[in-house]
Motif scaffolding. Structure first.
Motif, short mmCIF file in Angstrom:
data_model
loop_
_atom_site.label_atom_id
_atom_site.label_comp_id
_atom_site.label_asym_id
_atom_site.label_seq_id
_atom_site.Cartn_x
_atom_site.Cartn_y
_atom_site.Cartn_z
N GLN A 60 0.86 -1.17 0.00
CA GLN A 60 0.00 0.00 0.00
C GLN A 60 0.90 1.23 0.00
N PRO A 61 1.37 1.66 -1.19
CA PRO A 61 2.29 2.80 -1.24
C PRO A 61 1.67 4.06 -0.66
N ALA A 62 2.52 4.94 -0.17
CA ALA A 62 2.05 6.20 0.42
C ALA A 62 1.60 7.19 -0.64
N HIS A 63 2.26 7.17 -1.81
CA HIS A 63 1.93 8.16 -2.84
C HIS A 63 0.71 7.70 -3.63
N PRO A 64 -0.27 8.57 -3.82
CA PRO A 64 -1.50 8.20 -4.55
C PRO A 64 -1.28 7.71 -5.97
N ILE A 65 -0.28 8.24 -6.67
CA ILE A 65 0.00 7.77 -8.04
C ILE A 65 0.43 6.31 -7.99
N GLU A 66 1.30 5.97 -7.05
CA GLU A 66 1.76 4.59 -6.91
C GLU A 66 0.62 3.67 -6.49
N LEU A 67 -0.24 4.17 -5.61
CA LEU A 67 -1.39 3.39 -5.15
C LEU A 67 -2.32 3.08 -6.33
N ALA A 68 -2.57 4.07 -7.17
CA ALA A 68 -3.42 3.88 -8.35
C ALA A 68 -2.76 2.89 -9.32
N LEU A 69 -1.46 2.96 -9.45
CA LEU A 69 -0.73 2.06 -10.34
C LEU A 69 -0.84 0.61 -9.87
N VAL A 70 -0.68 0.39 -8.58
CA VAL A 70 -0.80 -0.97 -8.03
C VAL A 70 -2.20 -1.52 -8.31
N ALA A 71 -3.22 -0.67 -8.14
CA ALA A 71 -4.60 -1.11 -8.36
C ALA A 71 -4.84 -1.46 -9.84
N VAL A 72 -4.31 -0.65 -10.74
CA VAL A 72 -4.51 -0.88 -12.18
C VAL A 72 -3.81 -2.16 -12.63
N CYS A 73 -2.69 -2.48 -11.99
CA CYS A 73 -1.89 -3.64 -12.40
C CYS A 73 -2.21 -4.90 -11.60
N SER A 74 -3.40 -4.98 -11.03
CA SER A 74 -3.75 -6.18 -10.26
C SER A 74 -3.75 -7.43 -11.13
N ARG A 75 -3.97 -7.25 -12.43
CA ARG A 75 -3.80 -8.34 -13.39
C ARG A 75 -2.89 -7.82 -14.50
N SER A 76 -2.29 -8.72 -15.24
CA SER A 76 -1.32 -8.35 -16.25
C SER A 76 -1.93 -7.41 -17.30
N ARG A 77 -1.24 -6.32 -17.57
CA ARG A 77 -1.69 -5.35 -18.58
C ARG A 77 -0.48 -4.86 -19.36
N SER A 78 -0.73 -4.40 -20.56
CA SER A 78 0.37 -3.83 -21.35
C SER A 78 0.77 -2.49 -20.75
N VAL A 79 2.03 -2.16 -20.88
CA VAL A 79 2.53 -0.89 -20.36
C VAL A 79 1.77 0.26 -21.02
N LYS A 80 1.50 0.13 -22.30
CA LYS A 80 0.78 1.18 -23.03
C LYS A 80 -0.59 1.44 -22.40
N ASP A 81 -1.33 0.37 -22.07
CA ASP A 81 -2.65 0.52 -21.43
C ASP A 81 -2.53 1.18 -20.07
N VAL A 82 -1.54 0.76 -19.29
CA VAL A 82 -1.34 1.31 -17.95
C VAL A 82 -1.07 2.80 -18.04
N VAL A 83 -0.20 3.20 -18.96
CA VAL A 83 0.12 4.62 -19.13
C VAL A 83 -1.13 5.41 -19.51
N GLU A 84 -1.92 4.90 -20.46
CA GLU A 84 -3.12 5.61 -20.90
C GLU A 84 -4.13 5.77 -19.77
N VAL A 85 -4.32 4.72 -18.97
CA VAL A 85 -5.28 4.78 -17.86
C VAL A 85 -4.83 5.79 -16.82
N LEU A 86 -3.56 5.72 -16.43
CA LEU A 86 -3.09 6.57 -15.34
C LEU A 86 -2.91 8.03 -15.75
N MET A 87 -2.68 8.29 -17.02
CA MET A 87 -2.55 9.68 -17.45
C MET A 87 -3.84 10.46 -17.26
N ASP A 88 -4.97 9.75 -17.23
CA ASP A 88 -6.27 10.42 -17.08
C ASP A 88 -6.92 10.14 -15.73
#
Length: 197
Positions: A60-88
């Motif tokens: 459970q990272p302290a920084h909200p960006i890292e927390l959102a990233l951990v949640a998005v990557c709970s299952r395998s995803r392409s880096v491109k998809d992860v970047v697109e989701v988190l940018m918005d």
């Protein structure tokens, strides 16, 4: 006060930009996501293979960006998809909003203000503990799967695709013109050469 603001103040002191603030000023939301990916991979929270990323260790990272990233990557995803989701994501908007309030980022264009550019230039010249990839991008990372994964997710610059297509057509046309010219020169050359003997 938002969780992100609390984490920012706790980690860096009020008014003192952290790694993700510098990343946003240097390369926008994309650079922030790239830096968060690198940080979590280095800590063993995320794993990257063949330009795909997933969470491998509960954290459970302290920084909200890292927390959102951990949640998005709970299952395998392409880096491109992860970047697109988190940018918005809302966490990215909050980060940008705080930079706007600090006078370091233009509200609409999300580009650094003069003060933001000065801060970035000072950080770049002093390299005060900020990793090179934060300021310069993934090309500064050591060669390997992380650098490859991040670079493969880079978008093609706007207009480059059209220019490459035009260049390809021009080369195709010049090849066919050269073939036609060579063919006619060859037939003319052999005819005139035979008549002169």
């Amino acid at each position: 006060m938002s969780r992100e603001s609390q984490a920012h103040e706790a980690d860096h002191g009020q008014g003192d930009p952290g790694l993700y603030e510098y990343a946003f000023l240097a390369g926008g939301g994309r650079r922030v996501v790239e830096c968060a990916l690198v940080a979590l991979i280095e800590r063993g929270t995320l794993s990257m293979r063949a330009a795909r990323v997933r969470t491998v260790r509960a954290e459970q990272p302290a920084h909200p960006i890292e927390l959102a990233l951990v949640a998005v990557c709970s299952r395998s995803r392409s880096v491109k998809d992860v970047v697109e989701v988190l940018m918005d994501c809302p966490e990215m908007d909050e980060l940008a909003h705080r930079l706007v309030l600090d006078g370091l980022l233009h509200r609409r264009r999300r580009r650094p203000t003069r003060a933001g550019r000065r801060l970035l230039a000072a950080a770049t010249s002093s390299r005060s503990g900020i990793p090179a990839y934060v300021l310069e991008g993934p090309t500064e990372l050591a060669r390997g799967p992380v650098q490859y994964g991040l670079l493969s997710a880079q978008p093609i610059p706007e207009g480059l695709g059209r220019r490459l297509l035009r260049l390809g057509r021009a080369l195709d046309n010049s090849d066919s013109d050269a073939t036609t010219d060579a063919g006619s020169a060859h037939s003319c050359g052999s005819g005139s050469g035979g008549g002169g003997d």
